[in-house]
Design a protein around this motif. Structure first.
Motif, mmCIF file in Angstrom:
data_model
loop_
_atom_site.group_PDB
_atom_site.id
_atom_site.type_symbol
_atom_site.label_atom_id
_atom_site.label_comp_id
_atom_site.label_asym_id
_atom_site.label_seq_id
_atom_site.Cartn_x
_atom_site.Cartn_y
_atom_site.Cartn_z
ATOM 1 N N LYS B 75 0.823 -1.216 0.000
ATOM 2 C CA LYS B 75 0.000 0.000 0.000
ATOM 3 C C LYS B 75 0.856 1.264 0.000
ATOM 4 N N PHE B 98 -6.864 3.946 -13.988
ATOM 5 C CA PHE B 98 -6.881 2.558 -13.515
ATOM 6 C C PHE B 98 -5.983 2.387 -12.290
ATOM 7 N N TYR B 99 -4.747 2.884 -12.381
ATOM 8 C CA TYR B 99 -3.836 2.683 -11.252
ATOM 9 C C TYR B 99 -4.297 3.467 -10.026
ATOM 10 N N ARG B 101 -7.413 3.906 -9.190
ATOM 11 C CA ARG B 101 -8.495 3.125 -8.594
ATOM 12 C C ARG B 101 -7.964 1.865 -7.906
ATOM 13 N N VAL B 102 -6.944 1.260 -8.513
ATOM 14 C CA VAL B 102 -6.357 0.066 -7.904
ATOM 15 C C VAL B 102 -5.849 0.374 -6.492
ATOM 16 N N PHE B 103 -5.353 1.604 -6.310
ATOM 17 C CA PHE B 103 -4.843 1.971 -4.992
ATOM 18 C C PHE B 103 -5.908 2.660 -4.142
ATOM 19 N N GLY B 104 -7.154 2.570 -4.600
ATOM 20 C CA GLY B 104 -8.252 3.093 -3.802
ATOM 21 C C GLY B 104 -8.307 4.606 -3.734
ATOM 22 N N THR B 105 -7.777 5.273 -4.742
ATOM 23 C CA THR B 105 -7.851 6.727 -4.745
ATOM 24 C C THR B 105 -8.358 7.169 -6.123
ATOM 25 N N ASN B 106 -8.352 8.469 -6.380
ATOM 26 C CA ASN B 106 -8.672 8.916 -7.733
ATOM 27 C C ASN B 106 -7.672 9.968 -8.182
#
Lengths: 368, 305
Positions: B75, B98-99, B101-106
């Motif tokens: 993380k 995409f990346y 969102r993968v890390f739970g952010t925008n």
């Protein structure tokens, strides 16, 4: 959940951007249905028949007329020498020759017996066999109708009916088989290739180094294909119904449910394949050779399982399409409910669970 | 400490990729790892990214062990592999989204951090990543590695295959990112990039040879270092110099030759010999060694071993 939907969105972008993938996804099922439906058929049509009528009396002429009015046969002309039979076959002008013996009608009336000789060109054994069966059928029906008012000392009157497929339509066989084949192809092949692609292009390295969990990666990969495969399954059923009049006599909901189960099974198989390969080529090779061929040859799709050697019969038992085809035939053609297919369903369910567990276990969270 | 590498060994079958590698990186430091291809840089970076498990030793990132605490670790790191690893069939902005969102952010949340990098490629944001030039690909990859504001940024040879101007820009961007308080570990095969780092480790054949601070001058311990320049081009002289008596080492350094000699007596002898060559544009100067000179000396020493 946000991560997961992000992944699914990306996956859809891959699919809709690649023309080859799209073509396989949506072109292949339609082309295969049309091909199998029209080209490959077990029915006979317009078989050329030569006649050697050695008596030329009323009975033989009527019988000949009956043959050609049945719709299955077309006349290839009369002959009057034995040698001409071979000639007709060799030149391809006829596939079958019907020989009426001399004094056909006289023998029929006086001695209650007369002979017809059916000779077929068996270089194409299937067509020969089928043509003869059809010919015998036509002739039997005719002579029985002639004899209706004649009192016989005794007679056995045999009538056969083909249940669930009265007209012996080949397409009834092919629709369930094709569903099995296409769903395995699309689900297993596509998922294994798309996961292998992430490995080949090095993007898997980034996915692994991210907080994504293995199940998020696998589910994210698989979800779009679940939806697309389901659309495909329904397209096949619809095409079968609209173009070839293949009915769905049982519950459509049950059919959909079974399709979903089978799709899940094929997808988990695809994921399992992908965990064992490094390149797209390898994934494609295994999917095609390891899945497609057995599902065509060993599933009962084309060749009846009962006729296989024992070893291959056992082998076919571990082929998921085999059980799926049985279920689909039951639902679509016989209209049976769950009570009659629960055993097969249970086998599919067991296989699905096995493949999912194996795939999750084999999925590596690191590179080494 | 941001990163602790503790006596790490790694082998692939018979090949030993890393031998007792041991160093630490401080919070907010820009640490460089320099070494030729096949030195073990990528393997070490993959261990840091929790993608490989070391045979022996430990690797801790902000206190998270790469083996046990890989979930937490993944993380807080931003990893950029040596090979371009974004989706060629997605556009610039789709990759970034995409990346994120993968890390739970925008993208919006941390846009400030990547602004400098991303604005250079923003005019091409609708273009597919596969159609970008080498330099732009690296900027996109860096944006993607940064989008979740990682605490440690791990960059494996980010400037390989990138033109000289883009390389320069890339290092300027790294400096700015460092000013945001992000620790950066970066590897490169280019010696001249060593000067850009706070500290540099030299790695060769899986062994960490030395760690130095490029801003501090070396004591001139390394015998005698000279540079040789000529308007006629210097390449032709390389073999001639190397074959001279008293020459320890000679290598090309830009448009110059750098030469180390064994002793001071050698210096006068060589100078005399050069005068005899009849090239009036020859310039022979005694110089202080740079990091690169230092490493060249170390590498040839270890090769001799």
């Amino acid at each position: 959940m946000k991560r997961f939907f992000g992944f699914v969105k990306k996956e859809f972008q891959h699919i809709f951007r690649d023309k080859r993938t799209l073509l396989i996804l949506f072109g292949l099922p339609i082309v295969m249905i049309i091909l199998f439906g029209f080209v490959v058929s077990t029915e006979i049509r317009d078989v050329k028949v030569g006649i050697w009528d050695r008596s030329m009396d009323q009975a033989s002429i009527r019988a000949t007329q009956k043959i050609f009015s049945s719709g299955y046969f077309v006349p290839a002309g009369y002959i009057d020498h034995e040698e001409e039979i071979g000639e007709l076959f060799r030149s391809g002008k006829a596939r079958v020759v019907v020989v009426f013996e001399e004094g056909f009608e006289r023998n029929l009336l006086r001695e209650d017996r007369a002979a017809i000789n059916l000779i077929a060109d068996a270089s194409d054994a299937n067509t020969a066999q089928l043509s003869l069966t059809y010919l015998q059928g036509v002739l039997m029906t005719y002579f029985q109708s002639v004899n209706q008012d004649v009192e016989m000392p005794w007679s056995v009157n045999m009538k056969s009916r083909m249940f669930y497929n009265e007209e012996m339509k080949g397409v009834y066989m092919f629709i369930p088989g094709l569903m099995a084949l296409i769903l395995v192809l699309i689900s297993a092949l596509m998922t294994s290739v798309t996961i292998a692609r992430e490995k080949e292009f090095g993007t898997m390295e980034l996915l692994l180094a991210s907080p994504l969990k293995p199940r998020e990666i696998i589910l994210g990969k698989v979800t779009p294909y679940v939806l697309l495969s389901f659309v495909n399954a329904m397209t096949i059923v619809l095409l079968g119904f609209l173009v070839f009049d293949v009915p769905v006599r049982g519950s459509l909901w049950l059919l959909m449910l079974i399709c979903m189960l089978y799709i899940t099974l094929a997808l988990s198989l695809g994921v399992l394949i992908s965990t064992n390969v490094k390149t797209q080529q390898m994934a494609m090779f295994i999917s095609l050779l390891g899945l497609m061929l057995p599902s065509i040859l060993l599933s009962g799709f084309i060749f009846p399982i009962e006729n296989m050697p024992k070893v291959l019969q056992w082998f076919s038992a571990i082929m998921p399409p085999r059980w799926f085809i049985v279920i689909v035939k039951n639902i679509m053609l016989k209209g049976t409910g769950f009570a009659f297919i629960w055993k097969e369903t249970l086998i599919l369910l067991g296989m699905t669970i096995f493949f999912i567990l194996a795939a999750v276990k084999r999925f590596k969270i690191r590179l080494n | 400490m941001s990163l602790i590498i503790d006596q790490v060994d790694l082998s692939f079958g018979a090949l030993q990729a890393l031998k007792q590698v041991d160093f630490e990186v401080k919070d907010g430091e820009l640490f460089g790892l320099i070494g030729p291809d096949g030195a073990g840089k990528s393997s070490l970076f993959r261990i840091m990214a929790s993608l490989l498990i070391p045979d022996k030793g430990r690797c801790l990132m902000h206190g998270h062990d790469v083996v046990k605490d890989y979930r937490e670790l993944r993380k807080i790191i931003g990893y950029m592999p040596g090979r371009f690893s974004l989706y060629m069939d997605l556009s610039v902005e789709e990759n970034l989204a995409f990346y994120a969102r993968v890390f739970g952010t925008n993208v919006k949340e941390n846009y400030e951090l990547i602004r400098d990098v991303y604005e250079q490629i923003a005019p091409f944001k609708k273009r597919l990543a596969g159609k970008l030039s080498g330099g732009m690909k690296q900027k996109l990859a860096l944006s993607c590695a940064l989008i979740h504001r990682p605490e440690v940024l791990i960059l494996d040879e980010p400037t390989t295959g990138v033109d000289a101007v883009s390389r320069r820009e890339f290092w300027d961007m790294l400096k700015k990112i460092q000013n945001e308080g992000i620790t950066i570990v970066v590897s490169t095969p280019y010696m001249d990039e060593a000067e850009m780092c706070d500290r540099v480790g030299l790695i060769q054949k899986g062994k960490l040879l030395e760690i130095t601070d490029p801003s501090k001058p070396y004591e001139n311990d390394q015998a005698q270092l000279f540079s040789l320049k000529s308007e006629k081009g210097i390449y032709a002289y390389l073999d001639r110099i190397r074959n001279m008596e008293g020459c320890k080492q000679a290598w090309l350094f830009g448009d110059q030759l750098h030469v180390t000699l064994h002793s001071e007596e050698d210096a006068t002898r060589v100078k005399a010999a050069l005068d005899g060559w009849g090239d009036s544009s020859l310039e022979w100067l005694k110089i202080t060694p740079s990091v690169e000179d230092r490493f060249m000396g170390l590498i040839s020493n270890s090769e001799a071993l």
